[in-house]
Design a protein around this motif. Structure first.
Motif, PDB file in Angstrom:
ATOM      1  N   LEU A 152       0.741  -1.446  -0.160  1.00  0.00           N
ATOM      2  CA  LEU A 152      -0.291   0.290  -0.192  1.00  0.00           C
ATOM      3  C   LEU A 152       0.804   1.345   0.251  1.00  0.00           C
ATOM      4  N   GLU A 153       1.644   0.913   0.599  1.00  0.00           N
ATOM      5  CA  GLU A 153       3.028   1.978   0.498  1.00  0.00           C
ATOM      6  C   GLU A 153       3.419   2.220  -0.516  1.00  0.00           C
ATOM      7  N   ILE A 154       3.669   1.437  -1.506  1.00  0.00           N
ATOM      8  CA  ILE A 154       4.271   1.594  -2.865  1.00  0.00           C
ATOM      9  C   ILE A 154       3.385   2.133  -4.093  1.00  0.00           C
ATOM     10  N   LEU A 155       1.541   1.698  -3.669  1.00  0.00           N
ATOM     11  CA  LEU A 155       1.075   2.223  -4.173  1.00  0.00           C
ATOM     12  C   LEU A 155       0.879   3.444  -3.943  1.00  0.00           C
ATOM     13  N   ARG A 156       0.675   3.974  -2.866  1.00  0.00           N
ATOM     14  CA  ARG A 156       0.089   5.534  -2.946  1.00  0.00           C
ATOM     15  C   ARG A 156       1.398   6.421  -3.142  1.00  0.00           C
ATOM     16  N   ARG A 157       2.343   6.059  -2.975  1.00  0.00           N
ATOM     17  CA  ARG A 157       3.849   6.872  -3.334  1.00  0.00           C
ATOM     18  C   ARG A 157       3.302   7.036  -4.618  1.00  0.00           C
ATOM     19  N   LEU A 158       3.007   5.849  -5.803  1.00  0.00           N
ATOM     20  CA  LEU A 158       3.109   6.178  -7.447  1.00  0.00           C
ATOM     21  C   LEU A 158       1.765   6.401  -7.442  1.00  0.00           C
ATOM     22  N   TYR A 159       0.834   6.365  -6.179  1.00  0.00           N
ATOM     23  CA  TYR A 159      -0.577   7.110  -7.312  1.00  0.00           C
ATOM     24  C   TYR A 159      -0.712   8.471  -6.757  1.00  0.00           C
ATOM     25  N   VAL A 160       0.534   8.887  -5.994  1.00  0.00           N
ATOM     26  CA  VAL A 160       1.257  10.656  -6.145  1.00  0.00           C
ATOM     27  C   VAL A 160       1.706  10.504  -7.230  1.00  0.00           C
ATOM     28  N   ALA A 199      -3.066  11.453 -20.540  1.00  0.00           N
ATOM     29  CA  ALA A 199      -4.741  11.107 -20.076  1.00  0.00           C
ATOM     30  C   ALA A 199      -3.629   9.490 -19.887  1.00  0.00           C
ATOM     31  N   ARG A 200      -3.040   9.168 -20.783  1.00  0.00           N
ATOM     32  CA  ARG A 200      -2.428   7.622 -20.174  1.00  0.00           C
ATOM     33  C   ARG A 200      -2.060   7.626 -18.245  1.00  0.00           C
ATOM     34  N   GLU A 201      -1.566   8.801 -18.274  1.00  0.00           N
ATOM     35  CA  GLU A 201      -0.770   8.392 -16.792  1.00  0.00           C
ATOM     36  C   GLU A 201      -2.209   8.882 -15.559  1.00  0.00           C
ATOM     37  N   THR A 202      -3.282   9.256 -16.820  1.00  0.00           N
ATOM     38  CA  THR A 202      -4.467   9.848 -15.695  1.00  0.00           C
ATOM     39  C   THR A 202      -5.305   7.904 -16.095  1.00  0.00           C
ATOM     40  N   GLU A 203      -5.169   7.141 -16.846  1.00  0.00           N
ATOM     41  CA  GLU A 203      -5.364   5.922 -16.491  1.00  0.00           C
ATOM     42  C   GLU A 203      -4.410   5.120 -15.917  1.00  0.00           C
ATOM     43  N   HIS A 204      -3.186   5.461 -15.280  1.00  0.00           N
ATOM     44  CA  HIS A 204      -2.748   4.455 -14.823  1.00  0.00           C
ATOM     45  C   HIS A 204      -3.256   5.127 -13.522  1.00  0.00           C
ATOM     46  N   LEU A 205      -3.310   5.649 -12.795  1.00  0.00           N
ATOM     47  CA  LEU A 205      -4.089   6.576 -11.819  1.00  0.00           C
ATOM     48  C   LEU A 205      -5.166   5.244 -11.309  1.00  0.00           C
ATOM     49  N   LYS A 206      -6.190   5.181 -11.739  1.00  0.00           N
ATOM     50  CA  LYS A 206      -7.106   4.227 -11.935  1.00  0.00           C
ATOM     51  C   LYS A 206      -6.860   2.947 -11.812  1.00  0.00           C
ATOM     52  N   TRP A 207      -5.259   2.670 -12.496  1.00  0.00           N
ATOM     53  CA  TRP A 207      -5.510   0.694 -12.832  1.00  0.00           C
ATOM     54  C   TRP A 207      -4.817   0.878  -9.924  1.00  0.00           C
ATOM     55  N   ILE A 208      -3.749   1.595 -10.587  1.00  0.00           N
ATOM     56  CA  ILE A 208      -3.349   2.006  -9.177  1.00  0.00           C
ATOM     57  C   ILE A 208      -4.454   2.050  -8.164  1.00  0.00           C
ATOM     58  N   GLY A 250      -8.312  -2.700   0.688  1.00  0.00           N
ATOM     59  CA  GLY A 250      -7.974  -1.760   1.394  1.00  0.00           C
ATOM     60  C   GLY A 250      -7.925  -0.849   1.476  1.00  0.00           C
ATOM     61  N   GLY A 251      -7.431  -0.518   1.621  1.00  0.00           N
ATOM     62  CA  GLY A 251      -6.533   0.985   1.047  1.00  0.00           C
ATOM     63  C   GLY A 251      -7.246   2.416   1.247  1.00  0.00           C
ATOM     64  N   SER A 252      -6.771   3.561   1.148  1.00  0.00           N
ATOM     65  CA  SER A 252      -7.225   4.948   0.905  1.00  0.00           C
ATOM     66  C   SER A 252      -6.364   5.721  -0.180  1.00  0.00           C
ATOM     67  N   LEU A 253      -7.125   6.464  -0.853  1.00  0.00           N
ATOM     68  CA  LEU A 253      -6.172   7.007  -1.766  1.00  0.00           C
ATOM     69  C   LEU A 253      -5.432   7.961  -0.772  1.00  0.00           C
ATOM     70  N   PRO A 254      -4.009   8.440  -1.698  1.00  0.00           N
ATOM     71  CA  PRO A 254      -3.589   9.668  -0.958  1.00  0.00           C
ATOM     72  C   PRO A 254      -4.180  10.918  -1.520  1.00  0.00           C
ATOM     73  N   VAL A 255      -3.879  11.749  -0.745  1.00  0.00           N
ATOM     74  CA  VAL A 255      -4.343  13.120  -0.886  1.00  0.00           C
ATOM     75  C   VAL A 255      -3.444  14.046  -1.759  1.00  0.00           C
ATOM     76  N   VAL A 256      -3.298  14.163  -3.227  1.00  0.00           N
ATOM     77  CA  VAL A 256      -2.447  14.693  -3.824  1.00  0.00           C
ATOM     78  C   VAL A 256      -2.050  16.467  -3.782  1.00  0.00           C
ATOM     79  N   SER A 257      -0.760  17.154  -3.379  1.00  0.00           N
ATOM     80  CA  SER A 257      -0.683  18.106  -3.450  1.00  0.00           C
ATOM     81  C   SER A 257      -0.514  18.036  -5.208  1.00  0.00           C
ATOM     82  N   PRO A 258      -0.909  19.528  -5.557  1.00  0.00           N
ATOM     83  CA  PRO A 258      -0.529  20.247  -6.314  1.00  0.00           C
ATOM     84  C   PRO A 258       1.053  20.520  -6.863  1.00  0.00           C
ATOM     85  N   SER A 259       1.378  20.216  -8.235  1.00  0.00           N
ATOM     86  CA  SER A 259       2.869  20.605  -7.682  1.00  0.00           C
ATOM     87  C   SER A 259       2.560  21.814  -9.351  1.00  0.00           C
ATOM     88  N   LYS A 260       3.316  22.688  -9.606  1.00  0.00           N
ATOM     89  CA  LYS A 260       4.141  23.755 -10.820  1.00  0.00           C
ATOM     90  C   LYS A 260       4.991  23.261 -11.337  1.00  0.00           C
TER      91      LYS A 260
END
Length: 160
Positions: free
Chosen positions: A24-32, A62-71, A79-89
């Motif tokens: 879950l830690e790996i997937l959350r970091r990847l999601y962010v 768009a493909r990166e957004t699709e990856h987000l759905k998979w992750i 059983g985890g929850s999606l992490p909060v994503v801080s905006p990046s500039k």
């Protein structure tokens, strides 16, 4: 992407922390990271000098957004929850500099993705398969960005 080294994995096993926490830690970091990449690609696309480069970067976003759905699905299934994503500039620069930064980010992430997939393969084959699919897409993205870099002018007009 954050690399969860074997030293950390060893301590988790020694302390009896469940493997689900590790994955879950790996997937959350990847999601962010993938969420931030999608935003950066879209931002870079809006600043591209050449319309064909804009279109290609929007496809990659768009493909990166699709990856987000998979992750996100894997996180939820475990059983985890999606992490909060801080905006990046994204930083300033010209089209060529944006492409170079994108290529660097995709290259860095690809090696870590493959390493994570191999590490999780035995205990979480479905997660490893998803990471492998993302890795394969990252290879295509790197090739596409590299081709755009070769066709662009490093001295192109600064992006607005």
């Amino acid at each position: 992407m954050y690399s969860n080294n074997s030293w950390t994995d060893g301590w988790r096993r020694f302390l009896g922390l469940p493997a689900e926490n590790r994955v879950l830690e790996i997937l959350r970091r990847l999601y962010v990271e993938k969420s931030q990449h999608a935003v950066v690609f879209a931002e870079h696309a809006s600043r591209m000098r050449y319309p064909q480069f804009r279109a290609k970067l929007l496809e990659i976003a768009a493909r990166e957004t699709e990856h987000l759905k998979w992750i996100g699905e894997k996180i939820t299934l475990l059983g985890g929850s999606l992490p909060v994503v801080s905006p990046s500039k994204p930083a300033g620069g010209n089209s060529w500099e944006f492409l170079l930064a994108d290529l660097h980010d995709e290259s860095r992430c690809a090696g870590e993705l493959l390493e994570q997939a191999l590490r999780l393969e035995a205990d979480f084959p479905a997660v490893a398969e998803t990471l492998q699919r993302i890795y394969e897409d990252e290879q295509k993205h790197r090739d596409q960005i590299r081709e755009m870099l070769m066709r662009s002018d490093p001295l192109s007009v600064r992006a607005a």
